[in-house]
Design a protein around this motif. Structure first.
Motif, PDB file in Angstrom:
ATOM      1  N   ARG A 294       0.966  -1.158  -0.192  1.00 39.46           N
ATOM      2  CA  ARG A 294       0.022   0.149   0.056  1.00 39.46           C
ATOM      3  C   ARG A 294       0.950   1.338  -0.101  1.00 39.46           C
ATOM      4  N   VAL A 295       1.816   1.169   0.734  1.00 38.66           N
ATOM      5  CA  VAL A 295       2.831   2.388   0.868  1.00 38.66           C
ATOM      6  C   VAL A 295       3.426   2.468  -0.366  1.00 38.66           C
ATOM      7  N   VAL A 296       4.210   1.313  -1.203  1.00 39.18           N
ATOM      8  CA  VAL A 296       4.734   1.530  -2.468  1.00 39.18           C
ATOM      9  C   VAL A 296       3.739   2.359  -3.465  1.00 39.18           C
ATOM     10  N   ASP A 297       2.460   1.797  -3.393  1.00 38.06           N
ATOM     11  CA  ASP A 297       1.484   2.300  -4.182  1.00 38.06           C
ATOM     12  C   ASP A 297       0.974   3.628  -4.057  1.00 38.06           C
ATOM     13  N   GLY A 298       1.652   4.319  -3.101  1.00 37.86           N
ATOM     14  CA  GLY A 298       1.402   5.727  -3.044  1.00 37.86           C
ATOM     15  C   GLY A 298       0.644   6.195  -1.839  1.00 37.86           C
ATOM     16  N   GLU A 299       0.120   5.346  -0.794  1.00 36.43           N
ATOM     17  CA  GLU A 299      -0.711   5.523   0.224  1.00 36.43           C
ATOM     18  C   GLU A 299       0.339   6.371   1.099  1.00 36.43           C
ATOM     19  N   ASP A 300      -0.540   7.073   2.184  1.00 39.68           N
ATOM     20  CA  ASP A 300      -0.034   7.731   3.035  1.00 39.68           C
ATOM     21  C   ASP A 300       0.548   6.681   4.121  1.00 39.68           C
ATOM     22  N   PRO A 301       2.029   6.690   4.613  1.00 37.91           N
ATOM     23  CA  PRO A 301       2.261   5.629   5.517  1.00 37.91           C
ATOM     24  C   PRO A 301       1.834   5.577   6.793  1.00 37.91           C
ATOM     25  N   ALA A 302       1.313   6.971   7.343  1.00 38.96           N
ATOM     26  CA  ALA A 302       0.549   7.026   8.453  1.00 38.96           C
ATOM     27  C   ALA A 302      -0.974   6.436   8.520  1.00 38.96           C
ATOM     28  N   ARG A 303      -1.499   6.574   7.224  1.00 38.44           N
ATOM     29  CA  ARG A 303      -2.865   6.206   7.336  1.00 38.44           C
ATOM     30  C   ARG A 303      -2.613   4.365   7.180  1.00 38.44           C
ATOM     31  N   VAL A 304      -1.837   4.204   6.519  1.00 32.43           N
ATOM     32  CA  VAL A 304      -1.587   2.750   6.521  1.00 32.43           C
ATOM     33  C   VAL A 304      -1.199   1.986   7.791  1.00 32.43           C
ATOM     34  N   VAL A 305      -0.322   2.386   8.681  1.00 29.90           N
ATOM     35  CA  VAL A 305      -0.108   2.233   9.651  1.00 29.90           C
ATOM     36  C   VAL A 305      -1.411   2.066  11.029  1.00 29.90           C
ATOM     37  N   ALA A 306      -2.005   3.235  10.899  1.00 29.96           N
ATOM     38  CA  ALA A 306      -3.166   3.439  11.609  1.00 29.96           C
ATOM     39  C   ALA A 306      -4.207   2.382  11.153  1.00 29.96           C
ATOM     40  N   ASP A 307      -4.427   2.075   9.971  1.00 31.37           N
ATOM     41  CA  ASP A 307      -5.513   1.169   9.614  1.00 31.37           C
ATOM     42  C   ASP A 307      -4.750  -0.378  10.033  1.00 31.37           C
ATOM     43  N   ALA A 308      -3.648  -0.397  10.238  1.00 29.31           N
ATOM     44  CA  ALA A 308      -3.112  -1.799  10.544  1.00 29.31           C
ATOM     45  C   ALA A 308      -3.387  -1.950  12.033  1.00 29.31           C
ATOM     46  N   VAL A 309      -3.025  -0.646  12.992  1.00 23.10           N
ATOM     47  CA  VAL A 309      -3.450  -0.804  14.215  1.00 23.10           C
ATOM     48  C   VAL A 309      -5.107  -1.090  14.561  1.00 23.10           C
ATOM     49  N   VAL A 310      -5.806  -0.426  13.941  1.00 23.13           N
ATOM     50  CA  VAL A 310      -7.048  -0.530  14.091  1.00 23.13           C
ATOM     51  C   VAL A 310      -7.576  -1.994  13.819  1.00 23.13           C
ATOM     52  N   GLY A 311      -7.080  -2.694  12.824  1.00 18.91           N
ATOM     53  CA  GLY A 311      -7.521  -4.130  12.336  1.00 18.91           C
ATOM     54  C   GLY A 311      -6.722  -5.081  12.810  1.00 18.91           C
ATOM     55  N   ALA A 312      -5.477  -4.961  13.539  1.00 22.54           N
ATOM     56  CA  ALA A 312      -4.663  -6.275  13.976  1.00 22.54           C
ATOM     57  C   ALA A 312      -5.202  -6.548  15.340  1.00 22.54           C
ATOM     58  N   ALA A 313      -5.083  -7.956  15.620  1.00 25.43           N
ATOM     59  CA  ALA A 313      -5.222  -8.827  16.598  1.00 25.43           C
ATOM     60  C   ALA A 313      -4.016  -8.760  17.422  1.00 25.43           C
ATOM     61  N   GLY A 314      -2.841  -8.309  17.048  1.00 21.33           N
ATOM     62  CA  GLY A 314      -1.575  -8.356  17.890  1.00 21.33           C
ATOM     63  C   GLY A 314      -0.980  -7.141  17.468  1.00 21.33           C
ATOM     64  N   PRO A 315       0.576  -7.175  17.528  1.00 26.38           N
ATOM     65  CA  PRO A 315       1.372  -5.988  16.895  1.00 26.38           C
ATOM     66  C   PRO A 315       1.041  -5.755  15.755  1.00 26.38           C
ATOM     67  N   VAL A 316       1.418  -4.532  15.078  1.00 25.90           N
ATOM     68  CA  VAL A 316       1.473  -4.080  13.702  1.00 25.90           C
ATOM     69  C   VAL A 316       2.101  -5.175  13.129  1.00 25.90           C
ATOM     70  N   PRO A 317       1.709  -5.629  11.855  1.00 21.93           N
ATOM     71  CA  PRO A 317       2.211  -6.584  11.182  1.00 21.93           C
ATOM     72  C   PRO A 317       3.833  -6.368  10.898  1.00 21.93           C
ATOM     73  N   GLY A 318       4.473  -7.249  11.135  1.00 20.20           N
ATOM     74  CA  GLY A 318       6.125  -6.827  10.816  1.00 20.20           C
ATOM     75  C   GLY A 318       6.866  -6.172  11.846  1.00 20.20           C
ATOM     76  N   PHE A 319       6.242  -5.787  13.017  1.00 14.90           N
ATOM     77  CA  PHE A 319       6.986  -4.873  14.060  1.00 14.90           C
ATOM     78  C   PHE A 319       6.892  -5.689  15.367  1.00 14.90           C
ATOM     79  N   GLY A 320       7.926  -5.353  16.044  1.00 11.09           N
ATOM     80  CA  GLY A 320       7.947  -5.915  17.683  1.00 11.09           C
ATOM     81  C   GLY A 320       8.419  -7.319  17.622  1.00 11.09           C
ATOM     82  N   GLN A 321       9.250  -7.672  18.737  1.00 10.17           N
ATOM     83  CA  GLN A 321       9.717  -8.880  18.931  1.00 10.17           C
ATOM     84  C   GLN A 321      10.378  -8.828  20.451  1.00 10.17           C
ATOM     85  N   PRO A 322       9.583  -9.375  21.433  1.00  8.48           N
ATOM     86  CA  PRO A 322      10.083  -9.028  22.719  1.00  8.48           C
ATOM     87  C   PRO A 322      11.435  -9.723  22.932  1.00  8.48           C
TER      88      PRO A 322
END
Length: 423
Positions: A294-322
């Motif tokens: 989505r970011v490569v296709d030109g969408e705002d990175p912040a919007r993409v990340v916010a959508d991911a947080v809203v729809g995620a059951a866990g961490p944002v995909p691809g981020f975080g490893q305790p």
């Protein structure tokens, strides 16, 4: 359209225009009750906006808070024998060690081993023998495996073909029940080769494939339509090496429990693949691939990340490893290798843009799933290709753990349940 990180000013993004989380979504994201969420608010740990429609929360502030909670609840050091309440028990392992923010295989840094052929590292993991010329062949049973895979419905994914291939190869192996270490190691090599061979070739090259070809090359021809250049194959090979094992992940625990009951090596891999087939584990790279696309296709990175947080059951995909508070070394190694490819520039720019946003706003760093998503996107692979790479590599790790478990008392990993139902 590509996005250049250097032109993304995170501080100037209008976060007020981005989606916000409801109280219910926030509580679900944090895995707590609403009462606990409001206790966090009362103690000043989370800010909320109150409107006539109820409370709402900044998704990236919630993600930062969630990341902080994951770091505080990470399992204790193996040296202390403490589990901090997460694992059911401490299980001794003799292959992978995570220490001081790095991953080691039998005392050797995994990122250094990533330059070696996957088959060489896999055979060393299985047998202790270092063979620079090692090559894996599926042997007998592939005809049956292909027929079974071809009989799957059109909706079947490559992971489905791999799973049925393991079952077909087991049925064709007259020594499938043998737990002799040499026999088990040979079965593992055939399984991994079969998991690749069962996939249809999609590459548009004229090369004739032979069993002397490296497994990473064979796999690339089945995941990408583009010609497999040496640099591209080297990145895929490195990913396979870095995904062989990773302490007691949930899929490894499932595989090890099966081995505790003396399942065959084929059954061990099937058990592990069942647990691996989950959005919070082996399939996380698919969501990371889609996020970057989505970011490569030109969408705002912040919007993409916010959508991911809203729809995620866990961490944002691809981020975080305790287990890696300072960042996943596997991700750094793979993204560094990808940076050498000129055609990967748009994807790497998207990685940098999203990473900067999550680092600054949520304190979250990239993990290996983001690297897999970037590799598969940059190489024109489908969004589920990372799952196939993960499963192919980790099948070796499952059998490495099985070999260790076969030497322990049978059924020792059978926990005792505590009844909590009505009397």
């Amino acid at each position: 359209m590509s996005v250049d990180f250097h032109y993304v000013n995170v501080d100037r993004i209008n976060m007020d225009a981005l989606p916000r989380l409801t109280a219910e979504q926030t509580a679900e994201r944090l895995g707590v009750k609403l009462e606990t969420l409001y206790a966090y608010v009362a103690r000043g740990k989370l800010a909320r906006d109150r409107t006539a429609d109820g409370s709402s929360f900044d998704p990236l502030e919630v993600e930062r808070f969630a990341a902080g909670r994951r770091r505080r609840s990470a399992p204790g050091s193996p040296a202390t024998g403490r589990s901090d309440g997460r694992p059911l028990m401490v299980i001794e392992t003799g292959f992978a060690l995570i220490e001081d923010g790095d991953l080691f295989y039998r005392g050797r840094r995994a990122v250094d081993l990533a330059a070696e052929p996957f088959e060489t590292v896999a055979r060393w993991a299985l047998t202790g023998a270092w063979d620079a010329e090692a090559r894996f062949s599926p042997g007998g049973g592939m005809a049956a495996a292909r027929r079974a895979a071809d009989a799957l419905p059109s909706s079947a994914a490559d992971r489905d073909r791999q799973l049925i291939a393991v079952t077909a190869l087991a049925a064709a192996d007259p020594l499938r029940t043998s737990l002799d270490p040499t026999t088990v190691a040979g079965a593992a090599e055939r399984m991994v080769a079969g998991m690749v061979a069962v996939l249809p070739v999609v590459a548009h090259d004229d090369a004739s494939e032979t069993e002397d070809d490296a497994l990473a090359l064979r796999l690339h021809r089945r995941l990408a339509a583009t010609p497999p250049t040496p640099d591209v194959v080297a990145v895929l090979n490195a990913a396979l090496v870095l995904l062989v094992d990773h302490d007691l992940a949930v899929s490894t625990l499932a595989a090890r429990a099966a081995a505790s009951a003396r399942a065959t090596p084929y059954g061990v891999v099937v058990a592990g693949m069942g647990a691996l087939d989950s959005p919070l584990h082996g399939n996380a790279s698919r969501a990371a691939h889609r996020l970057l696309a989505r970011v490569v296709d030109g969408e705002d990175p912040a919007r993409v990340v916010a959508d991911a947080v809203v729809g995620a059951a866990g961490p944002v995909p691809g981020f975080g490893q305790p287990l890696y508070p300072d960042g996943d070394p596997r991700a750094r190694a793979l993204l560094g290798r990808l940076a050498a490819e000129a055609g990967a520039t748009p994807v790497l720019a998207a990685v940098e843009a999203v990473s900067a946003l999550l680092r600054d706003r949520a304190g979250a760093l990239p993990n290996v799933d983001l690297a897999l998503g970037a590799i598969t996107l940059a190489h024109g692979m489908r969004d589920d290709a990372g799952e196939v790479i993960f499963a192919t590599a980790r099948a070796v790790g499952f059998v490495v753990h099985a070999l260790a478990e076969y030497g322990e008392p049978a059924l020792r990993l059978r926990p005792v349940g505590r009844y909590t139902g009505p009397l």
